[in-house]
Design a protein around this motif. Sequence first.
Motif, mmCIF file in Angstrom:
data_model
loop_
_atom_site.group_PDB
_atom_site.id
_atom_site.type_symbol
_atom_site.label_atom_id
_atom_site.label_comp_id
_atom_site.label_asym_id
_atom_site.label_seq_id
_atom_site.Cartn_x
_atom_site.Cartn_y
_atom_site.Cartn_z
ATOM 1 N N THR A 35 0.779 -1.214 -0.045
ATOM 2 C CA THR A 35 -0.046 0.078 -0.028
ATOM 3 C C THR A 35 0.913 1.305 0.036
ATOM 4 O O THR A 35 1.781 1.432 0.754
ATOM 5 N N VAL A 36 0.637 2.275 -0.931
ATOM 6 C CA VAL A 36 1.190 3.704 -0.923
ATOM 7 C C VAL A 36 0.242 4.718 -0.505
ATOM 8 O O VAL A 36 -0.770 4.697 -1.411
ATOM 9 N N LEU A 37 0.430 5.449 0.497
ATOM 10 C CA LEU A 37 -0.603 6.651 0.704
ATOM 11 C C LEU A 37 0.152 7.515 0.539
ATOM 12 O O LEU A 37 1.398 7.949 0.395
ATOM 13 N N ASP A 38 -0.476 8.917 0.199
ATOM 14 C CA ASP A 38 0.137 10.195 -0.202
ATOM 15 C C ASP A 38 0.254 10.788 1.131
ATOM 16 O O ASP A 38 -0.249 10.458 2.224
ATOM 17 N N ALA A 39 0.578 12.161 1.351
ATOM 18 C CA ALA A 39 0.935 12.812 2.683
ATOM 19 C C ALA A 39 -0.473 13.206 3.274
ATOM 20 O O ALA A 39 -0.555 13.164 4.540
ATOM 21 N N TYR A 65 -0.634 3.575 6.910
ATOM 22 C CA TYR A 65 -1.318 4.689 7.722
ATOM 23 C C TYR A 65 -0.570 5.086 9.009
ATOM 24 O O TYR A 65 -0.536 6.427 9.563
ATOM 25 N N THR A 66 -0.296 4.089 9.840
ATOM 26 C CA THR A 66 0.205 4.382 11.133
ATOM 27 C C THR A 66 1.410 5.022 11.102
ATOM 28 O O THR A 66 1.976 6.332 11.525
ATOM 29 N N SER A 67 2.324 4.561 10.017
ATOM 30 C CA SER A 67 3.752 5.051 9.699
ATOM 31 C C SER A 67 3.520 6.693 9.361
ATOM 32 O O SER A 67 4.226 7.638 9.871
ATOM 33 N N LEU A 68 2.450 7.005 8.633
ATOM 34 C CA LEU A 68 2.300 8.254 7.968
ATOM 35 C C LEU A 68 1.941 9.217 9.229
ATOM 36 O O LEU A 68 2.324 10.396 9.442
ATOM 37 N N LEU A 94 -8.175 5.998 18.955
ATOM 38 C CA LEU A 94 -8.455 6.905 17.754
ATOM 39 C C LEU A 94 -9.519 6.163 17.217
ATOM 40 O O LEU A 94 -9.596 4.828 17.217
ATOM 41 N N ASP A 95 -10.421 6.886 16.209
ATOM 42 C CA ASP A 95 -11.455 5.966 15.476
ATOM 43 C C ASP A 95 -11.200 5.349 14.396
ATOM 44 O O ASP A 95 -11.329 4.052 13.987
ATOM 45 N N ARG A 96 -9.697 5.812 13.566
ATOM 46 C CA ARG A 96 -9.186 4.810 12.560
ATOM 47 C C ARG A 96 -8.082 3.954 13.347
ATOM 48 O O ARG A 96 -7.105 4.710 13.835
ATOM 49 N N PRO A 97 -8.100 2.680 13.079
ATOM 50 C CA PRO A 97 -7.337 1.974 13.734
ATOM 51 C C PRO A 97 -5.902 1.895 13.421
ATOM 52 O O PRO A 97 -5.615 2.136 12.190
ATOM 53 N N LEU A 98 -4.963 2.276 14.052
ATOM 54 C CA LEU A 98 -3.531 1.877 13.742
ATOM 55 C C LEU A 98 -3.159 0.701 14.128
ATOM 56 O O LEU A 98 -3.559 -0.114 14.882
ATOM 57 N N LEU A 99 -1.944 0.213 13.374
ATOM 58 C CA LEU A 99 -1.253 -0.965 13.434
ATOM 59 C C LEU A 99 0.330 -1.033 13.860
ATOM 60 O O LEU A 99 1.039 -0.399 12.836
ATOM 61 N N ILE A 101 2.666 -2.899 13.961
ATOM 62 C CA ILE A 101 3.569 -4.211 13.531
ATOM 63 C C ILE A 101 4.504 -3.610 12.452
ATOM 64 O O ILE A 101 4.056 -2.752 11.857
ATOM 65 N N ALA A 102 5.704 -4.200 12.563
ATOM 66 C CA ALA A 102 6.713 -3.941 11.592
ATOM 67 C C ALA A 102 6.261 -3.972 9.959
ATOM 68 O O ALA A 102 5.628 -4.990 9.760
ATOM 69 N N GLY A 103 6.567 -2.980 9.158
ATOM 70 C CA GLY A 103 6.378 -3.113 7.828
ATOM 71 C C GLY A 103 5.847 -1.871 7.236
ATOM 72 O O GLY A 103 5.695 -1.863 5.988
ATOM 73 N N GLY A 104 5.559 -0.725 7.976
ATOM 74 C CA GLY A 104 5.095 0.449 7.526
ATOM 75 C C GLY A 104 6.243 1.534 7.733
ATOM 76 O O GLY A 104 7.148 1.619 8.575
ATOM 77 N N VAL A 105 6.347 2.268 6.429
ATOM 78 C CA VAL A 105 7.698 3.373 6.532
ATOM 79 C C VAL A 105 7.066 4.539 6.071
ATOM 80 O O VAL A 105 6.482 4.444 4.935
ATOM 81 N N PRO A 106 7.587 5.537 6.517
ATOM 82 C CA PRO A 106 7.227 6.962 5.984
ATOM 83 C C PRO A 106 8.068 7.007 4.886
ATOM 84 O O PRO A 106 9.238 6.650 4.682
ATOM 85 N N VAL A 107 7.677 8.014 3.815
ATOM 86 C CA VAL A 107 8.261 8.535 2.591
ATOM 87 C C VAL A 107 8.614 10.114 2.787
ATOM 88 O O VAL A 107 7.759 10.728 2.931
ATOM 89 N N HIS A 108 9.999 10.351 2.800
ATOM 90 C CA HIS A 108 10.539 11.721 2.835
ATOM 91 C C HIS A 108 10.880 12.089 1.492
ATOM 92 O O HIS A 108 11.501 11.383 0.685
ATOM 93 N N ARG A 109 10.681 13.412 1.265
ATOM 94 C CA ARG A 109 11.371 14.020 0.193
ATOM 95 C C ARG A 109 11.898 15.286 0.360
ATOM 96 O O ARG A 109 11.213 16.002 0.931
ATOM 97 N N ASP A 110 13.184 15.606 0.510
ATOM 98 C CA ASP A 110 13.856 16.542 0.630
ATOM 99 C C ASP A 110 13.548 17.163 2.372
ATOM 100 O O ASP A 110 13.148 18.029 2.749
ATOM 101 N N GLY A 111 13.579 16.155 3.016
ATOM 102 C CA GLY A 111 13.265 16.171 4.534
ATOM 103 C C GLY A 111 11.892 16.259 4.831
ATOM 104 O O GLY A 111 11.862 16.626 6.155
ATOM 105 N N ARG A 112 10.941 16.163 4.037
ATOM 106 C CA ARG A 112 9.676 16.477 4.399
ATOM 107 C C ARG A 112 8.946 15.303 4.195
ATOM 108 O O ARG A 112 8.944 14.491 3.039
#
Length: 138
Positions: A35-39, A65-68, A94-99, A101-112
């Motif tokens: 899964t890929v999510l935008d900001a 989602y959790t990583s984001l 929270l209403d939206r469940p977080l998870l 468990i390893a496997g989620g990573v944030p995606v950064h561009r130019d430190g953002r």
Amino acid sequence: MSTTSVAPLTTEDADVLVLAARRAAEVAGVPVSVTVLDAGGHLLAFRRDDRAVLISGETSTRKAYTSLQLDAPTADLVDLVKPDGPFHSLPTALDRPLLFIAGGVPVHRDGRLVGALGLGGGTPEQDHGFATVALQAL
């Protein structure tokens, strides 16, 4: 005050991440969901291998989602939500469940923060490894 614009994560970027993650998983012989999510937390790409367990689709999305939301790899958050951890109530707060468990990573561009990637289907360590390999392709 100067504001610097950072290019958002695109569908082309998402395709690169999905392909790289799937290739890493295929080499290991592990069927996965990616899964890929935008900001903003919106779905940019999703792919479940035919042989991946069905729940991997949900886990990959929740890991992304959790990583984001926390701007951190889910692998780094696991101990924080254990019963004696400082954020032990966060998974149910929270209403939206977080998870957590390893496997989620944030995606950064130019430190953002521009999005997040989530993998499900392998062991937590495998999913984290596939996600980190995919980030390097971007």
